[in-house]
Design a protein around this motif. Structure first.
Motif, PDB file in Angstrom:
ATOM      1  N   SER A  93      31.358 -41.135  -8.719  1.00 52.17           N
ATOM      2  CA  SER A  93      30.204 -41.970  -9.049  1.00 52.17           C
ATOM      3  C   SER A  93      28.918 -41.481  -8.373  1.00 52.17           C
ATOM      4  CB  SER A  93      30.471 -43.424  -8.653  1.00 52.17           C
ATOM      5  OG  SER A  93      30.646 -43.552  -7.253  1.00 52.17           O
ATOM      6  N   THR A  96      25.922 -36.766 -10.697  1.00 49.82           N
ATOM      7  CA  THR A  96      25.359 -36.863 -12.036  1.00 49.82           C
ATOM      8  C   THR A  96      26.035 -35.842 -12.946  1.00 49.82           C
ATOM      9  OG1 THR A  96      23.197 -37.571 -11.199  1.00 49.82           O
ATOM     10  CG2 THR A  96      23.249 -36.649 -13.424  1.00 49.82           C
ATOM     11  N   ARG A 247      22.852 -43.922  -0.614  1.00 48.79           N
ATOM     12  CA  ARG A 247      21.837 -43.917  -1.664  1.00 48.79           C
ATOM     13  C   ARG A 247      22.325 -43.360  -3.001  1.00 48.79           C
ATOM     14  NH1 ARG A 247      16.491 -41.101  -0.595  1.00 48.79           N
ATOM     15  NH2 ARG A 247      16.305 -41.797  -2.754  1.00 48.79           N
ATOM     16  N   THR A 249      24.493 -44.302  -5.047  1.00 49.33           N
ATOM     17  CA  THR A 249      24.696 -45.345  -6.062  1.00 49.33           C
ATOM     18  C   THR A 249      23.740 -46.523  -5.879  1.00 49.33           C
ATOM     19  OG1 THR A 249      26.461 -46.300  -4.691  1.00 49.33           O
ATOM     20  CG2 THR A 249      27.130 -44.759  -6.423  1.00 49.33           C
ATOM     21  N   ASP A 250      22.695 -46.318  -5.105  1.00 51.95           N
ATOM     22  CA  ASP A 250      21.690 -47.364  -4.886  1.00 51.95           C
ATOM     23  C   ASP A 250      20.894 -47.589  -6.178  1.00 51.95           C
ATOM     24  OD1 ASP A 250      19.553 -48.963  -4.126  1.00 51.95           O
ATOM     25  OD2 ASP A 250      19.416 -48.046  -2.138  1.00 51.95           O
ATOM     26  N   THR A 251      20.829 -48.805  -6.633  1.00 50.84           N
ATOM     27  CA  THR A 251      20.121 -49.084  -7.890  1.00 50.84           C
ATOM     28  C   THR A 251      18.604 -49.116  -7.718  1.00 50.84           C
ATOM     29  OG1 THR A 251      20.401 -51.458  -7.489  1.00 50.84           O
ATOM     30  CG2 THR A 251      22.040 -50.366  -8.884  1.00 50.84           C
ATOM     31  N   GLU A 252      18.131 -49.423  -6.515  1.00 49.80           N
ATOM     32  CA  GLU A 252      16.696 -49.519  -6.279  1.00 49.80           C
ATOM     33  C   GLU A 252      16.058 -48.165  -5.952  1.00 49.80           C
ATOM     34  OE1 GLU A 252      15.769 -52.488  -3.414  1.00 49.80           O
ATOM     35  OE2 GLU A 252      16.765 -54.106  -4.522  1.00 49.80           O
ATOM     36  N   LYS A 253      16.727 -47.394  -5.128  1.00 46.27           N
ATOM     37  CA  LYS A 253      16.195 -46.082  -4.743  1.00 46.27           C
ATOM     38  C   LYS A 253      17.322 -45.045  -4.796  1.00 46.27           C
ATOM     39  CE  LYS A 253      13.174 -43.945  -1.299  1.00 46.27           C
ATOM     40  NZ  LYS A 253      12.570 -44.072   0.064  1.00 46.27           N
ATOM     41  N   PRO A 254      17.784 -44.727  -5.998  1.00 47.47           N
ATOM     42  CA  PRO A 254      18.938 -43.818  -6.137  1.00 47.47           C
ATOM     43  C   PRO A 254      18.637 -42.380  -5.746  1.00 47.47           C
ATOM     44  CG  PRO A 254      17.953 -44.240  -8.275  1.00 47.47           C
ATOM     45  CD  PRO A 254      17.250 -45.153  -7.299  1.00 47.47           C
ATOM     46  N   GLN A 256      19.891 -38.694  -6.778  1.00 42.32           N
ATOM     47  CA  GLN A 256      20.671 -37.893  -7.724  1.00 42.32           C
ATOM     48  C   GLN A 256      21.391 -36.755  -6.993  1.00 42.32           C
ATOM     49  OE1 GLN A 256      17.580 -36.646 -10.614  1.00 42.32           O
ATOM     50  NE2 GLN A 256      18.941 -37.430 -12.183  1.00 42.32           N
TER      51      GLN A 256
END
Length: 260
Positions: A93, A96, A247, A249-254, A256
């Motif tokens: 997860s 990418t 980070r 899988t962080d939705t706010e500050k992902p 890659q």
């Protein structure tokens, strides 16, 4: 005696099992015997020495890449405990999936690869904070890093310098001074040097948006960054840094994680 004969009869291969075994090793169309390929021979099929590329990396998704990394870590990390090895694992997860990029993963196509998975405009715009890149490209050696810097030179402007963060002919002090004085959107370096620069606070992660691993490149000895202990273990430790893992899988500050 009768008991021994009975055991031999039970353990002896039957005619059907022998025929089945032979059938599995024959080509279904020609009937010719097929020789099983060793693992190294299967890997060789993907190596394009002329292009300097391991084509397998482009063909495997995030699930297989995570498994590939885990196997490499265990191959080279024989001196590590099971707990230490598990701490270096990267979840699928976190990665990418880049299998949609169809072109050869060479220097010429690196900018196009970046633009497929990033905002092209931002690649050429450096954050206002000095030494705080948006993109970090991680590779195996200084000479290769220099080549990568040249391949992304198109993004360099008056207010945005491509950072060279590797050991070949560049001292740590020089890298620190560069980061303190310059704004940069893209930095290219080797795992050990990058780790050192984070530890002494010269390389800042406030604006970091992506890690790009130079995974497809191979040298004349057919080795890539994940094929040598001296580069694979530092890479694994780099990818598993706590500030990165929290980070991915962080939705706010992902953050890659791309394998080029």
């Amino acid at each position: 005696m009768a008991e021994q004969q009975k055991k031999r009869k039970l353990t002896a291969p039957t005619a059907a099992s022998i025929a089945s075994s032979k059938k599995r090793h024959r080509d279904p169309e020609t009937g010719a015997k097929k020789r099983r390929k060793a693992a190294y021979e299967e890997e060789e099929e993907y190596l394009d020495i002329e292009a300097g590329v391991n084509k397998k990396i482009a063909m495997i998704d995030n699930l297989l890449l995570a498994d590939h990394l885990a196997k490499k870590v265990r191959r080279f990390g024989t001196g590590l405990t099971p707990v230490e090895l598990s701490q270096l694992d990267i979840s699928p997860s976190y990665i990418t999936d880049t299998t949609s990029f169809a072109k050869t993963r060479n220097l010429e196509n690196l900018p196009e690869f970046l633009e497929q998975f990033a905002d092209a405009k931002k690649l050429g715009e450096a954050p206002k904070m000095n030494g705080s890149p948006r993109t970090l490209i991680v590779t195996s050696a200084g000479l290769r890093a220099a080549d990568l810097v040249r391949s992304v030179r198109k993004y360099q402007t008056k207010n945005n310098t491509i950072a060279k963060l590797f050991a070949k002919h560049i001292k740590v002090k020089e890298s620190v001074e560069f980061l303190e004085k310059n704004r940069t959107s893209i930095a290219v370096g080797t795992p050990v040097r990058l780790n050192d620069l984070i530890e002494n606070s010269a390389l800042k992660l406030d604006n970091l948006e992506r890690l790009v691993i130079d995974a497809s490149h191979i040298d004349q000895k057919k080795r890539g960054i994940m094929d040598m202990k001296d580069t694979m273990l530092p890479l694994a430790r780099w990818l598993a840094r706590p500030e990165f893992k929290e980070r991915y899988t962080d939705t706010e500050k992902p953050l890659q994680l791309l394998f080029f």
